[in-house]
Design an enzyme around this catalytic site. Structure first.
Site, short mmCIF file in Angstrom:
data_model
loop_
_atom_site.label_atom_id
_atom_site.label_comp_id
_atom_site.label_asym_id
_atom_site.label_seq_id
_atom_site.Cartn_x
_atom_site.Cartn_y
_atom_site.Cartn_z
N HIS A 160 1.03 -1.13 0.04
CA HIS A 160 0.00 0.11 0.19
C HIS A 160 0.97 1.46 -0.10
CE1 HIS A 160 -2.98 2.95 1.98
NE2 HIS A 160 -3.41 2.40 0.94
N HIS B 291 -0.86 10.70 -2.70
CA HIS B 291 -2.12 10.08 -2.04
C HIS B 291 -3.10 11.00 -2.43
CE1 HIS B 291 -4.94 8.85 1.29
NE2 HIS B 291 -4.78 10.22 1.64
#
Length: 354
Positions: free
Chosen positions: A38, A80
């Protein structure tokens, strides 16, 4: 942090419930669950950096996961969010002070610096920093060392090490609305690297619906519908994620996607005091219609863990994330998104040997 400490102390004063009763190990659709790094090994390095992805590869990740946003000149880069003040040193750059602005992204007003207002050359002058400094103090030692990577650089790294890539299109309807759609540059870059068939080591994921539907007739690559525990996709206010996760809803998802990436609470919810509860039917329902299930996100800090897996009251402390992962692997999930690749690889090896 004081409030976090108080919360953990209160939780530990409550009687702990046992973890869910063990049950027979269900099997993933395609044999072994995959380990998805991730944002790279983001528990050990600032996320979305080549260093983070490289660390994840060293630890045995099957796939590395970049969140993709676009620059002013249409280049896909990994962040992100398109607002980059939390993950770069842009606020410290006087030459970019006048770029600070406010925008509404997916219905939320945000103030900061946005990738679409910078060329790639300008973004390359910035350096990454840890996004969760309150929880990951050790990662801050790497602040200022790493560039923002392009999607091309990430694909090059993955190819060199023979691992897969699991890109997420971030805010695709927003980017399309400003003339910077993801789909064309995404597919063009993947094609350049030879990723065109269903068995290519690629999954394309999105929290939105319509961009996945638009991609479906254009590519054979596997598509993943991400799902939150609550709320609706930014481009489909008429449809909730819980509706999509029902047996009937999953049948519809299966018409345009190859799998789902649910918030892990949709697979095993937590009890009122924070322990793992009874698994839902989501995995079985998804498998019935041929959908893989890749829940997110597994992190080792106490702050993120179920009560029984915490090591103490310090939210920064390292708990037993492997025990949490093993409980989820036993439901038959097909993959795990984790910030902590080494622990995920170990948990998978342990449960496969049981």
């Amino acid at each position: 942090m004081k409030n976090l400490h108080a919360l953990f102390i209160a939780l530990f004063l409550l009687p702990a419930c046992a973890t869910p009763e063990s049950h027979a190990m269900e099997k993933p659709l395609n044999g072994q669950a995959i380990i998805i790094a991730h944002r790279g090994a983001s528990g050990e390095r600032p996320e979305h950096t080549i260093a983070s992805y490289t660390r994840a590869i060293e630890q045995g990740a099957d796939f590395i996961e970049p969140d993709l946003v676009l620059t002013k000149d249409g280049v896909l880069v990994a962040r992100h969010e398109n607002e980059i003040s939390e993950t770069t040193d842009v606020a410290d750059k006087p030459e970019f002070a006048d770029r600070k602005t406010s925008k509404t992204i997916d219905g939320k007003k945000m103030t900061g610096w946005f990738t679409e207002d910078f060329t790639l050359a300008e973004l390359k002058t910035l350096r990454a920093k840890e996004r969760l400094p309150q929880l990951r103090k050790d990662n801050m030692a790497f602040d200022g060392q790493f560039e923002i990577p392009t999607f091309e650089e990430i694909l090059t790294l993955a190819k060199a090490h023979n691992v897969g890539v699991y890109p997420e299109t971030k805010h695709p309807s927003y980017f399309a609305s400003i003339g910077l759609p993801h789909e064309a540059p995404l597919l063009a870059m993947l094609t350049t690297f030879g990723h065109v068939t269903k068995d290519a080591p690629i999954f394309i994921q999105s929290f939105e619906v319509e961009n996945l539907k638009a991609l479906r007739p254009k590519t054979k690559l596997r598509l993943i519908q991400l799902m939150e525990e609550k709320g609706s996709p930014a481009d489909r206010s008429d449809l909730t994620y819980p509706q999509m996760a029902t047996a009937e809803g999953l049948k519809i998802v299966a018409t345009y996607a190859d799998g789902v990436g649910p918030n892990k609470a949709m697979v095993i919810p937590r009890t009122l005091i924070g322990n793992l509860g009874t698994p839902t039917t989501l995995v079985a329902d998804a498998h019935k219609v041929g959908l893989a299930v890749h829940p997110w996100t597994f992190r080792r800090e106490n702050y993120f863990l179920p009560l029984a897996q915490k090591s103490g009251v310090d939210p920064r402390g390292i708990g037993d994330v492997q025990a949490e992962m093993k409980a989820f692997l036993a439901t038959g999930i097909d993959g795990i998104f984790s910030d902590n690749v080494a622990e995920a690889v170990s948990a998978r090896a342990n449960i496969m040997g049981e």
